[in-house]
Every structure is written in structure tokens, then in C-alpha cells.
Motif scaffolding. Sequence first.
Motif, PDB file in Angstrom:
ATOM      1  N   ALA A   1      -2.780  -7.287  19.879  1.00 36.12           N
ATOM      2  CA  ALA A   1      -2.712  -5.835  19.678  1.00 36.12           C
ATOM      3  C   ALA A   1      -3.071  -5.088  20.965  1.00 36.12           C
ATOM      4  O   ALA A   1      -2.489  -4.040  21.279  1.00 36.12           O
ATOM      5  CB  ALA A   1      -3.643  -5.425  18.546  1.00 36.12           C
ATOM      6  N   LEU A   2      -4.020  -5.617  21.733  1.00 30.18           N
ATOM      7  CA  LEU A   2      -4.372  -5.020  23.019  1.00 30.18           C
ATOM      8  C   LEU A   2      -3.225  -5.135  24.018  1.00 30.18           C
ATOM      9  O   LEU A   2      -2.910  -4.193  24.752  1.00 30.18           O
ATOM     10  CB  LEU A   2      -5.623  -5.690  23.586  1.00 30.18           C
ATOM     11  CG  LEU A   2      -6.956  -5.344  22.925  1.00 30.18           C
ATOM     12  CD1 LEU A   2      -8.052  -6.269  23.430  1.00 30.18           C
ATOM     13  CD2 LEU A   2      -7.331  -3.896  23.219  1.00 30.18           C
TER      14      LEU A   2
ATOM     15  N   SER B   1      -2.117   2.436  15.206  1.00 34.44           N
ATOM     16  CA  SER B   1      -3.195   1.685  15.852  1.00 34.44           C
ATOM     17  C   SER B   1      -4.217   1.283  14.805  1.00 34.44           C
ATOM     18  O   SER B   1      -4.387   1.938  13.778  1.00 34.44           O
ATOM     19  CB  SER B   1      -3.862   2.522  16.949  1.00 34.44           C
ATOM     20  OG  SER B   1      -4.353   3.733  16.405  1.00 34.44           O
TER      21      SER B   1
ATOM     22  N   GLN C   1      -5.860  -0.837  20.449  1.00 33.79           N
ATOM     23  CA  GLN C   1      -5.112  -1.847  19.705  1.00 33.79           C
ATOM     24  C   GLN C   1      -3.942  -1.196  18.986  1.00 33.79           C
ATOM     25  O   GLN C   1      -4.085  -0.128  18.403  1.00 33.79           O
ATOM     26  CB  GLN C   1      -6.010  -2.552  18.692  1.00 33.79           C
ATOM     27  CG  GLN C   1      -7.042  -3.469  19.325  1.00 33.79           C
ATOM     28  CD  GLN C   1      -7.759  -4.306  18.279  1.00 33.79           C
ATOM     29  OE1 GLN C   1      -7.520  -4.144  17.093  1.00 33.79           O
ATOM     30  NE2 GLN C   1      -8.628  -5.192  18.719  1.00 33.79           N
TER      31      GLN C   1
ATOM     32  N   ALA D   1      -7.852  -0.150  15.568  1.00 29.59           N
ATOM     33  CA  ALA D   1      -8.909  -0.642  16.442  1.00 29.59           C
ATOM     34  C   ALA D   1     -10.006  -1.326  15.652  1.00 29.59           C
ATOM     35  O   ALA D   1     -10.445  -0.851  14.612  1.00 29.59           O
ATOM     36  CB  ALA D   1      -9.494   0.508  17.253  1.00 29.59           C
TER      37      ALA D   1
ATOM     38  N   ASP E   1      -6.522  -9.651  17.679  1.00 33.70           N
ATOM     39  CA  ASP E   1      -6.908  -8.453  18.433  1.00 33.70           C
ATOM     40  C   ASP E   1      -6.313  -8.444  19.838  1.00 33.70           C
ATOM     41  O   ASP E   1      -5.910  -7.400  20.347  1.00 33.70           O
ATOM     42  CB  ASP E   1      -8.435  -8.369  18.533  1.00 33.70           C
ATOM     43  CG  ASP E   1      -9.084  -8.057  17.193  1.00 33.70           C
ATOM     44  OD1 ASP E   1      -8.347  -7.634  16.285  1.00 33.70           O
ATOM     45  OD2 ASP E   1     -10.309  -8.255  17.065  1.00 33.70           O
TER      46      ASP E   1
END
Length: 422
Positions: free
Chosen positions: A158-159, A186, A195, A188, A155
Amino acid sequence: MFTTRWTRLQPWSRIFRYFLRRSCRLQSTAASSGATISPALLGRARALAAEHTQLSKQLSNQYDTQVARKAGSLSAVVTALSEWESASNSLPELQQLIKDPSTDLELRSLAAEEIQTTTDRLSLLSNALQTSLVPEHPFARLPCLIELRPGAGGDEAALFAGDLLRMYQAYCKRQGLRASLLKLDSAASVGVEDQIQEAVLEIETPGSYDMFRCEAGVHRVQRVPATESKGRTHTSAVSVLVLPSFPTQGEEELGESNFDNPSSDYYIDSKDVRTDVMRARGAGGQHVNTTDSAVRLTHLPTNTVVAIQDARSQHKNRQKAWQILRAKLAQARREAREEEMAQLRISVVGVSRMGRGDKIRTYNWSQQRVTDHRSGITLHHLNDILEGGEGLDKVMTSVKEWLKLKDVESLIVDEEAARAKH
């Protein structure tokens, strides 16, 4: 004649004793300054200057567009070589003035000062001459695509991909570059937004490939993730790929970018591409899961896959997919040739380049630090850099200078290898 010209200069009596004390050291410095450029590169520069002379003679007899373009591409080398030779040739005359016992003290001090100035200028001219010999990258004048994919880190990676996307968007806005999102996937997690699974930013301004190619590689982040409950620092990574963006056939001539030429980097045989159409998935609107608007292209020989579902129209998605596929394959072919040359250079003298698979930059939140591992620059202006500010400009400029040095090193190896064969 030369001595007469110097005697007309106004004496600088205040500094003549200072330069007299330094004259011996300046002589030795000047004598070695001519060796600041590789003999192999100097030979190449003179060969190109001779070629430029021949092309100019051809143009004086009959104008030809291709000959004029070739002559124009060599003009920078001719100018740099002329300035370098002029400065280099003036040093022996100045040294002779200092060695001549009949030269008066004030004139000798002026000659010593001129030696220092010319020596410093010769160093700059040597760098300019070497840089002028490096061929322009074949994609340098093209627009580009910046593709971001999260790597190790889940995660948090991805952020961070979202942070980098916003950084490049802000930089483009500040620089006045035309940029638009070509693709954004994305995914999330619960309680976590922004994300990114994959993003492709298209920068339409010509020459943007040359501007951003220094950003290709693995960008590493060290910070406490939003999903971390115990306050521990995690390390994550995002892969940044910079691709050339090609215009639609017929819109613009790019010289070697002939999409129908099998020997071109930009050629794709349509029989090698499998096209699948499907319904768009995920959150979106009324077209999601109701129409076959999503397009997936698979290049069978390389197993390169591009899937686009951003637009409502299948035609637009297909057009975007072909644009990205063509860019990826052209970049891969170019990199394959560069890798082959890099391996050859390593076998000769150990000169290597840092590929896009290497960690190129670290963003450390706790120290507010950004370090580029190629140029070695470190700045403690993390927020300014992530906002696409002047800090990012400084980092990118330092990497471009590093790339120039590597290009010169590679050119020296190539020239010395070529001379060894003859």
C-alpha cells in the motif's frame, strides 16, 4: 549513364586502399541486406501501396472524407516503402561497378564506400518500413486512466502504491500533461501514512494512453519496509492498470467509440448494470455518513464493480463511476481479443506477449536499481525515476521499442498465416 555520373565525383585517394581491402566483405553484406525484412511484410507493404494509388485516383475524381482519411493512414507505408526500394535498388548498381574490370581503382573505392553507407541506411529503412506496417492501437489517441492497486505485501504494498502514484503525478507535471485524481481510497494503519487501497489517476491529454500503456503490469518493490523492525528486505507488488478514458457522449467523435452501438467495445446495456447508492464512509467532512452521495455500479454479466464516493454530489460520483466502468469493460474486451490472437500465434510459432499479470519491473532500494523485465533495461537512478525524471523516460522508451518489436513479430506471423491459407 551511371558510370558517367560516378566519374564526376571527386576522388578520395586517401581512403581508396582501405575500401578496396573491404570491398569483398561489403559485397556479401549488401547482397544479404535485402533479406532484413520479411517477404510477407514486404508483400503487405506493396499491397497497401497499390491500395493507396487506387485511393488517390478516386480522390482526384471526387473528394471523399473517408477515402482521404484512409489514404492518409497509408501514406507512411508508401513513403517508407519508396525509400526502402530506392536504397535496395541502388546496391546492384554499386556492386556492378566494383565487379567491372574496366572500373578504375579510385572509382571502385568510392563505390565501396557508398555500399557501406547504403547498407547501413537500408537497415534503418527496413525497421522503419516494418514499424509503419503495424496498425495504430485503437485507443492510442485517447486520454487514459491509471489504476493502482496494492497486491502481495500488505502495508508495504500500500505504501509503494503511493510512491508509484506520486511518480506518475510528477512525470505528468514534468511533461506538461493534464492529470487529476479521479479516485483515492486510503487505509492507513496505526503509525503508517500514505497507504493506498486504490487510486485512479486521470490523464486528460489526448494520446496519453499510447504514452502510458507500457506501464501496465505488476510492479515489484524490494526494500526494508517502514514497519520492519529487524531490517529485513521484503518483496511487495502493486498492480498498475492503464485504461482508455472516453469523453462524455456528444463531446467528441472517436470514430468507433459509439456508446449506442452494441458491436462497439464501448457499449454498455444499462439493463446489465445495477446501481446502488449509499452513504459515504470513512474520514471526510460533513457529507460523510449524512447523505447518500456514494455510488456503486455492478456490471452483472462480468461482475465488474466500481464504487465512487470522492465527490459530495451523487451526480458527479455516478458520472465518474460510469467513466471507469466503461473504460474497464472496453479494455477487457480488447484484451480478450488480443489474448485470443496471442494463443493463435503461440500455436503457430510460439510468439507470445507478456500480459499485465506478469511481473514487468523491479524497484530495488538497496541497489538503487530499476530493472524492466521486458526490454531488459537496468538503471541505477532509482530516486530520479521515482521523481518522474529522465530515468523514467528512458525506461518507458525502451519498453515502447520492445512493444514495437513484438508487434512486428505478431504481424509477421499473421501475414504468413494468411498467405498459407491461400
